[in-house]
Scaffold this active site. Sequence first.
Site, short mmCIF file in Angstrom:
data_model
loop_
_atom_site.label_atom_id
_atom_site.label_comp_id
_atom_site.label_asym_id
_atom_site.label_seq_id
_atom_site.Cartn_x
_atom_site.Cartn_y
_atom_site.Cartn_z
N THR A 529 0.86 -1.19 0.00
CA THR A 529 0.00 0.00 0.00
C THR A 529 0.89 1.24 0.00
OG1 THR A 529 -1.88 -1.07 1.04
CG2 THR A 529 -1.74 1.30 1.31
N PHE A 531 1.29 4.99 0.91
CA PHE A 531 0.77 6.04 1.80
C PHE A 531 1.38 7.37 1.39
CE2 PHE A 531 0.18 2.22 4.21
CZ PHE A 531 -0.91 2.45 5.03
#
Length: 632
Positions: A529, A531
């Site tokens: 992921t 960020f």
Amino acid sequence: MLLILKKTVKKEELERLKENLRSEGYLIREIEGVEGPILGIVGNSYRETAYYEALPGVEKAVPVSKPYKLVSRELHPSPSLIRIGDVAIGGDRLVVIAGPCGVEERKRTLEIARTVRKHGAVLFRAGAFKPRTSPYAFQGLGEEGLKILREVREETGLGIVTEITSPSQADLMMKYVDVVQVGARNMQNFELLKCVGRLGKPVLLKRGLSATIEEWLMSAEYVLSEGNDRVILCERGIRTFERYTRNTLDLTAVPVIKKLTHLPIVVDPSHATGIREKVSPMARAAIAAGADGLLVEVHTEPDKALSDGPQSLYPEQFEQLMRDLYVIAPVVGKQLDYLYLDKAALMRPKENRGGAPATVVYSGDPGSFSHKASLQFFGTEVPIENCPSFREVFERVNAEQAAFGIVPLENSLTGSIHENYDLLLEFDLKIVGELTLRIKHNLLGIESASLDTVERVYSHPQGFKQCREFLEAHPEWELVTCRDTASAVRRVKEANDPREAAIAAEEAGEVYRMSVLKAGVETNPRNFTRFVVITRNGLLPGPRNKSSLIYSVSDKPGALFETLKIFAENKINLVKLESRPIHSRPWEYLFYADLEADVADGGKKHILEELVKRTEFFKFLGSYQKGAGASH
Ligand code: PEP
Ligand code: MN
């Protein structure tokens, strides 16, 4: 001995108990147990457990099975973070200690320090007192050398790690050094261990040439028993029958040490192998094995080094090694942060952050992936707070109640987190950083749960999506969505029911002491992921090589192409282009673009101007340093 206290124990009762135990000669450590407070007591001898269980406030007494007590995980279940100025060893950020074997000439030492700092080292190593096998070999520069090391710290900000070879050097160490190293040959020099225990400075304790892990931990126990808890273990190879390499690097020690003790461990591949070409492969392996950091010898002119030249890396080799570690670290849940020291300096209380407090906010519970991302990006020294929603992260940063916020933007398996894209449009905040986190999901439950008892599973919708294949194999399970993965774990913990389980990070499991029913349940292990760090006025140091934009174009043929042409003509790599519907204008779209360049840079201003001309709506989201990892 561990004394598990009654849940009802009162403060005064606890104080009286501690006083009693102290008067019997025990050292006392308070431990925060999940089920309630625990006292660890250490002394020369112990009575029957019944004796302690009869003391007011004590529920149960459990003997610590190992000969080492203060260093044992039984007495201190969570890993210790050892702080050296702005650096913390034992957390999610790798700590690389680099430098020559010995302090030599001033100019060359400073030159090596600048080089290793540039490539991401956060502490500098060099011996001023060298324990040499031959009395005729270079013995170090002594206090002259320490003065050079002090200059290195003043100029580069790197903390200094250097070896103490005799208790008579204690005052010099106090004056010049940040971490005292106890060398392999002195691991069982008990007077020296007691001396560094009393010094109070962090201690880097090397494993002896032929020491067992238990002997090594007993040596660490000497330091802790003198009241100094700040010990970093260093595996540097042991003597075996193999003569090809200088020593045999015992990498097994890394996971063994992680299980037995709360103390951090770094690996020294230089003394372990003694051969330059073998250093980088073993360094990479050490990080993959879970080491908290490395101690590496680096020299700008190793052929002229007065000691250990053949095992010292050239600066280019060190640079390449650090680049490899930058990529490997996220795989094992860590980061190599090139901006470690600069970022830390910026987050110190008095520095300029545009007026906002040096707080970082994320959405979710402790143990969530956003929490992990915050710790990896900002470290453990910065106040990190959570809030209940992404919107609130934006609101708090916008109101300058926090200097920075951290939010997920996209996942490699499931795509964009649209809510945050919309919030980036709505709020006038800037993206100043990026981080890629590997997302490893686990099925977590209470101790009595197993795959067979589970009927209901809690997680964030993203967690369910990323574990689709695993969940499809269990169609009978009811899926219940939660705000974030860590709160899913909390619900399961509170329900205390073997029919319930959660999909979340291992860290969330640790926060609530849950069992892992199945590890690694994400569909594809390449699950990352991305960020981003947002701020209103805060700045982050370092080079910027990526920019994000939002724009819309007029409704005519070739309008989007006209904007893309600008990137092509300026040789700018477009790494992401995504369209989002414009709220209230059905079938009209905004484009979110990520570029591999700093388009806010003075020399590239014309690109921005050109874009403004060719678009109907244009918003520059910020430029920042591209994060580590596998996404682009
Ligand atoms: C050193 O770090 O330079 C050194 C002498 O190491 P060891 O004690 O591991 O041999
Ligand atoms: Mn050396």
